[in-house]
Scaffold this active site. Structure first.
Site, PDB file in Angstrom:
ATOM      1  N   TRP A   1      -8.841   1.914  -3.233  1.00 53.96           N
ATOM      2  CA  TRP A   1      -8.288   2.600  -4.055  1.00 53.96           C
ATOM      3  C   TRP A   1      -8.651   2.610  -5.493  1.00 53.96           C
ATOM      4  CZ3 TRP A   1      -3.255   1.618  -6.848  1.00 53.96           C
ATOM      5  CH2 TRP A   1      -3.023   0.154  -7.185  1.00 53.96           C
ATOM      6  N   ASP A   2      -9.271   1.698  -5.975  1.00 53.07           N
ATOM      7  CA  ASP A   2      -9.808   1.607  -7.354  1.00 53.07           C
ATOM      8  C   ASP A   2     -10.404   3.091  -8.047  1.00 53.07           C
ATOM      9  OD1 ASP A   2      -9.542  -0.958  -6.198  1.00 53.07           O
ATOM     10  OD2 ASP A   2     -10.923  -1.952  -7.628  1.00 53.07           O
TER      11      ASP A   2
ATOM     12  N   GLU B   1      -0.051  -7.508  -4.046  1.00 48.58           N
ATOM     13  CA  GLU B   1      -0.880  -8.455  -3.313  1.00 48.58           C
ATOM     14  C   GLU B   1      -0.371  -9.848  -3.078  1.00 48.58           C
ATOM     15  OE1 GLU B   1      -4.893  -5.401  -2.754  1.00 48.58           O
ATOM     16  OE2 GLU B   1      -4.988  -7.331  -4.029  1.00 48.58           O
TER      17      GLU B   1
ATOM     18  N   LYS C   1       0.979 -10.338  -8.752  1.00 52.06           N
ATOM     19  CA  LYS C   1      -0.528 -10.290  -9.178  1.00 52.06           C
ATOM     20  C   LYS C   1      -1.124  -9.210 -10.230  1.00 52.06           C
ATOM     21  CE  LYS C   1      -5.212  -9.568  -7.030  1.00 52.06           C
ATOM     22  NZ  LYS C   1      -5.774  -9.059  -5.745  1.00 52.06           N
TER      23      LYS C   1
END
Length: 731
Positions: free
Chosen positions: A332-333, A472, A585
């Site tokens: 998805w970056d 995450e 995270k």
């Protein structure tokens, strides 16, 4: 970093895997890590061609580490002039970002007192993306002896070279040919059957000898220079694959001969002109903060190095073409972090990247069916075919083997792709893309979400359970805010554009509706799902719960930071059970406010920023840029600048500790967004541009350009005013 704002400088000759990443050259098609030409054992050479993947003995498909083609060694007589065994009298290596070229100056004295000077320059062409050029000038300063120049293509390269458990060689050399005019070989991947053709020519006076040494191919020239006499060496290389053409040898030999006929200088000039055209839009100038100015420019250079408007079948990996981290997979970056740069700076490349999602749409549909759903479920990690490529096993922070669940239940990427399509359309008015490709993706992603939801009859609502959100650290959670919020947005946008296309483009509407088999009954169901989909948001308190039960977890706040200003784990945290804590995270709730800022008021943004910022460990390079942008939005300017510098320097200062595995491509995109959407204050409100900038006090000015709806906007900001000029954009 030197004072020159376009130069990244290296002044210590050493084997350094982090420098290899920073000094990588890439042009969107080819990437070559910044190893030394001599190629030393401790280095991690990498040659990557976009779209060339293979699995063989690896856990999943990997971007193949292909033969290294820029090998060059100097022999005085029969003795290898090894700089690591010489006295280094002078050394400079420059990455010239303006030219996308590496300059090298090396002056060494060997054990016999012989002094040799080597000047070099190399680049991967942005104009003819199959070409790689290198040129050297060599001077024997104080001796008269025979010199051999050996150019070699190294066919021993492997993926995961330094990991004995994961080391794989994905190719075999075949069809090797040698002559005085070229050395040629093909790397055939062992399982996926790609063929990559590499042809090189060493242009240098003297007697030439070419050899096929099985795992390497060499072209060596014997020279008898006089003391102090300078001589030049040029290496022409062309790389093409059977992704492009079938008749590899004949076509690549033509490419090599055309390059030789043009000559190094013309090819370099042509390349620089193409870079100049791109930099005219892409460059951002910050006056008053040299460190921020250069760090930002390096991130833009990285982004320019990864885009390729000429190839619709590839996208950009999480580590670019700069290393093997994350196996070269697309996440998805790309859509959320990197694509905005291309949309507003390099729209042709943005379109090509979105076309990758269209060409892999059927694979996403198959993925959904395999998992028991309808529509298109885009994979968490993808490679060449668009199938799910996430490894099933990895390691936790203690090195224990753990199951990786992201490929199974981190669904939000499907909505992220939909967000990118709508953003691209809003900025470019590229209705040709939307009507023929993007609209179909929007419908199939909405269809997925409407089948993925579960109806809770007791609470009269739809839910999305057993997921992983952007955070995450927390797995198998129910009703993750980001996932549910974007799923609802995705469904509503599909309905909105269905009505718009039906009323304005009836032919295209009928064609697409017929292709996907959409009915009024299904659209009615979508509306019901969107209306009843549970969003865990108590609007009275403004504070949003990341997922159901998050506020019941043990609360640990961050109170310490290390020497790189990165958070330190709070005392007593069990890193093998992060599900038990509120520590996250990377941004999750905050991420939704970044992706869809118009959906949240300033009070809600402020309350959630202040709560989650104290609990975010920034264990992903994706994290700081988002907090920089949201920090500026809510007026937390000091923290925003800290986060901006964290993301801007992530690779130049290796503050995540893993730059050796490849560039942090998403962080590069996030850095650009923090500059433009944060300090530069650019927003789209009611389909028009608006600007609400804020500059740190020590910044005298900031200037940038963006492309919006076929116009270029030149923005110049000081602490007193904003000046915007508009000129037409010529494609």
């Amino acid at each position: 970093m030197t004072a020159n704002k376009w130069i990244i400088e290296d002044t210590k000759f050493e084997v350094n895997n982090v420098k290899e990443t920073i000094f990588t050259l890439a042009n969107g098609k080819i990437g070559v890590r910044g190893t030394h030409e001599e190629l030393f054992e401790a280095e991690t050479p990498g040659t990557y061609v976009a779209g060339i993947f293979d699995k063989s003995e690896a856990q999943v498909k990997e971007l193949v580490n292909l033969p290294y083609f820029w090998g060059l060694r100097i022999y005085i007589g029969n003795e290898f002039l090894n700089p690591l065994e010489c006295e280094i009298l002078d050394y400079k290596r420059h990455l010239n970002m303006k030219e996308a070229a590496i300059y090298r100056y090396l002056k060494v004295k060997d054990k016999k007192g012989r002094i040799t000077i080597i000047r070099g320059i190399k680049f991967l062409s942005f104009k003819k993306r199959n070409l790689a050029l290198a040129k050297y000038e060599i001077t024997p300063e104080n001796y008269d002896e025979k010199i051999y120049i050996e150019h070699f293509i190294d066919g021993t390269t492997k993926n995961s070279k330094k990991n004995p458990a994961e080391k794989v060689k994905h190719y075999k050399l075949k069809n090797t040919k040698v002559s005085n005019d070229y050395i040629y070989t093909e790397a055939h991947t062992r399982e996926s059957h790609y063929k990559v053709s590499i042809i090189s020519f060493l242009d240098c006076r003297g007697n030439k000898i070419s050899k096929d040494l099985d795992d390497s191919i060499t072209q060596t020239v014997e020279i008898f220079p006089k003391k102090g006499e300078k001589f030049s060496v040029t290496v022409y290389t062309s790389i093409i694959s059977n992704r492009e053409i079938e008749n590899l040898f004949t076509e690549n030999l033509k490419e090599l001969n055309k390059a030789k006929d043009m000559g190094f200088e013309k090819l370099f000039d042509e390349h620089k002109k193409e870079l100049e055209r791109l930099w005219k839009i892409a460059n951002i100038d910050i006056e008053g903060d040299e460190k921020a100015d250069k760090a930002l420019r390096f991130n833009i250079f990285v982004l320019l190095s990864m885009g390729n408007p000429d190839d619709e079948k590839v996208s950009i990996a999480a580590k670019g073409l700069h290393g093997e981290g994350y196996k070269g997979h697309v996440f998805w970056d790309t859509e959320i972090y990197m694509l905005p740069f291309y949309i507003y700076v390099y729209p042709k490349a943005a379109r090509a990247m979105l076309m990758y999602r269209y060409h892999t749409l059927q694979a996403a549909i198959n993925n959904a069916r395999k998992n028991g759903y309808k529509g298109a479920q885009y994979p968490w990690e993808s490679a060449d075919t668009g199938e799910e490529e996430t490894p099933k096993w990895g390691e936790d922070y203690y090195g224990n083997k753990v199951r990786i669940w992201t490929g199974d239940i981190e669904y939000h990427i499907t909505a992220d792709v939909a967000v990118a399509i709508v953003e691209y359309l809003k900025a470019t008015n590229d209705w040709d893309f939307f009507l023929n490709y993007g609209f179909e993706i929007l419908l199939e992603t909405a269809r997925f979400w409407s089948s993925r939801v579960e109806f809770n009859s007791k609470k009269e609502r739809y839910e999305i359970n057993n997921v992983i959100g952007p955070d995450e650290f927390h797995e198998h959670v129910n009703n993750n805010f980001y996932t549910n919020f974007l799923a609802k947005w995705n469904i509503l946008k599909a309905i909105e554009y269905t009505n718009f296309v039906k009323n304005n483009y009836p032919k295209e509407y009928e064609k697409t509706i017929k292709k996907v088999g959409l009915t009024e009954k299904e659209i009615k169901h979508w509306k019901e799902v969107a209306n009843k989909l549970y969003i865990p948001w108590d609007k009275k308190s403004h504070l949003i719960e990341q997922f159901e039960g998050y506020f019941n977890l043990e609360d640990k706040k961050i109170t310490e930071f290390d020497e790189k200003n990165m958070p330190v784990w709070p005392k007593g945290v069990d890193l093998s059970n992060l599900n038990n804590y509120q520590l996250i995270k990377q941004p999750d709730v905050i991420m939704a406010m970044f992706v869809l800022p118009q959906e949240f008021d300033d009070i809600t943004k402020k309350v959630n920023y202040e709560y989650y910022e104290q609990r975010t460990m920034h264990k992903s390079s994706l994290s700081p840029s988002i907090y920089a942008i949201l920090g500026l939005t809510i007026g937390n300017h000091e923290k925003a600048y800290q986060h901006f510098m964290r993301t801007a320097l992530v690779d130049l200062e290796n503050n995540q500790g893993n730059t050796e595995h490849g560039i942090h491509a998403a962080s590069a995109g996030g850095t650009w967004q923090a500059a433009i959407f944060g300090f530069g204050g650019m927003r789209i409100e009611n389909d028009t541009l608006s600007f609400h900038p804020w500059l740190p006090k020590h910044w005298k000015s900031m200037s940038y350009k963006i492309i919006f709806k076929e116009n270029i906007y030149n923005v110049f900001i000081t602490n007193q005013n904003v000046k915007i000029t508009k000129i037409p954009y010529l494609k």
